[in-house]
Design an enzyme around this catalytic site. Structure first.
Site, PDB file in Angstrom:
ATOM      1  N   SER A 174       5.603   3.064  -0.142  1.00  0.00           N
ATOM      2  CA  SER A 174       4.192   2.947  -0.517  1.00  0.00           C
ATOM      3  C   SER A 174       4.023   2.297  -1.886  1.00  0.00           C
ATOM      4  O   SER A 174       4.929   2.309  -2.731  1.00  0.00           O
ATOM      5  CB  SER A 174       3.533   4.325  -0.526  1.00  0.00           C
ATOM      6  OG  SER A 174       3.567   4.907   0.755  1.00  0.00           O
ATOM      7  N   LYS A 175       2.851   1.732  -2.109  1.00  0.00           N
ATOM      8  CA  LYS A 175       2.528   1.143  -3.405  1.00  0.00           C
ATOM      9  C   LYS A 175       2.575   2.224  -4.492  1.00  0.00           C
ATOM     10  O   LYS A 175       2.196   3.371  -4.242  1.00  0.00           O
ATOM     11  CB  LYS A 175       1.137   0.514  -3.377  1.00  0.00           C
ATOM     12  CG  LYS A 175       0.991  -0.646  -2.423  1.00  0.00           C
ATOM     13  CD  LYS A 175      -0.299  -1.424  -2.666  1.00  0.00           C
ATOM     14  CE  LYS A 175      -1.535  -0.579  -2.413  1.00  0.00           C
ATOM     15  NZ  LYS A 175      -2.783  -1.396  -2.556  1.00  0.00           N
TER      16      LYS A 175
END
Length: 327
Positions: A174-175
């Site tokens: 994930s970012k």
């Protein structure tokens, strides 16, 4: 030449420079045909005097070569050993390091100074702060964990960008902004003892959670990713992470109740089994997808009583789907 000089130097130039023997001449001692010696012609203006070189017959002496290796240790080898080593060095050698598996340069190594520096992570943290992350525990945790150690070497230069990156098996890391946002929502200024993560992936979010919570339990349903997470986390020697291979939708009842649950995959709803593993007053953060699969919303679930939960829909996000079973 005077008589006195002739006595001191009885040999003349004609005695030193002689014509080579003919090819059919024979050696006086052995009686065998003598090997003719090549005659080198000289340029027209050169001197006619030929140098006399006396080459003594010397028995070969084995000399030792003293060398120093990289650590400064002195090694002494005989000449024969050096010759044998040279022959061995000509043989093909197998690759000795994991980083030599491909012919491409290892980006993680060539950029190690840049990627592992505190300044790079501090810039990432500054962006997170600018995007609204305020919990100092979360910001410190994001600054502490080396994200480049959890991505493929070819993507290491993008490790601290605010981007989701592939980790294989149709999954992503994930970012950073999403990781920080979910953990901040789950903590909400409270002390976290037991935390459950659904979807270990490469292990990055579990590593960040370990800096915020006392104990982190993380479940991964894809066996190769479960093994990869263990490999990624091992060098960091984080003592408070417990990885489990299993179905994340079932949760981990044996370790419940949890002060927070973070789900890193999107289902059509939040599984009831996970809701019931929340402690009263605890929080669950998960992406929830629409029935048509066109959109996902980050959802906060708070347990307010033995059979009461409150739901809040927050940000639009995009995650891989939450699935049951193991592979």
């Amino acid at each position: 030449m005077t008589g006195e000089r002739a006595k001191r130097f009885p040999l003349g130039l004609e005695d030193l420079v002689r014509e080579p023997r003919r090819a059919d001449a024979r050696d006086a001692k052995t009686g065998k045909p003598a090997v003719p010696k090549p005659v080198t012609s000289k340029p027209a203006g050169s001197s006619t005097r030929a140098p006399v070189v006396v080459t003594p017959v010397v028995k070969p002496v084995v000399k030792s070569a003293v060398t120093k290796n990289a650590s400064g240790i002195v090694n002494t080898k005989s000449a024969s050993t050096i010759r044998n080593d040279g022959a061995r060095n000509q043989l093909p050698r197998p690759a000795t390091a994991a980083f030599e598996r491909t012919g491409a340069p290892n980006v993680a190594l060539t950029s190690a100074v840049t990627l592992t520096s505190e300044r790079v992570r501090e810039r990432m943290v500054e962006r997170l702060r600018a995007n609204g992350i305020t919990d100092p525990r979360v910001l410190d945790a994001m600054a502490m964990v080396p994200r480049h150690m959890f991505v493929d070497p070819g993507l290491a230069t993008q490790a601290y960008e605010d981007a989701a990156l592939p980790i294989g098996h149709h999954q992503t890391i994930s970012k950073p902004s999403v990781v920080a946002r979910m953990i901040e929502l789950a903590a909400q200024g409270r002390t976290l003892n037991n935390v459950l993560e659904i979807g270990t992936g490469c292990g990055y979010q579990a590593a960040v959670l370990s800096q915020v919570a006392r104990d982190v339990y993380s479940i991964e349903r894809i066996k190769p990713l479960y093994e990869r997470a263990k490999t990624n986390l091992r060098p960091l020697r984080i003592p408070n992470i417990r990885l489990h291979y299993g179905d994340g939708r079932i949760g981990l009842p044996a370790a419940a109740p949890f002060d927070a649950i973070v789900i890193a995959a999107a289902g059509l709803d939040v599984p009831q089994a996970l809701r019931e593993q929340l402690a009263i007053g605890a929080r669950l953060v998960a992406p929830v997808g629409s029935q048509d699969g066109q959109s996902q919303v980050l959802t906060l679930v708070e347990r307010t009583g033995p059979a009461q939960w409150r739901e809040s829909r927050l940000d639009r996000v995009f995650f891989v789907p939450l699935k049951s079973g193991v592979i």
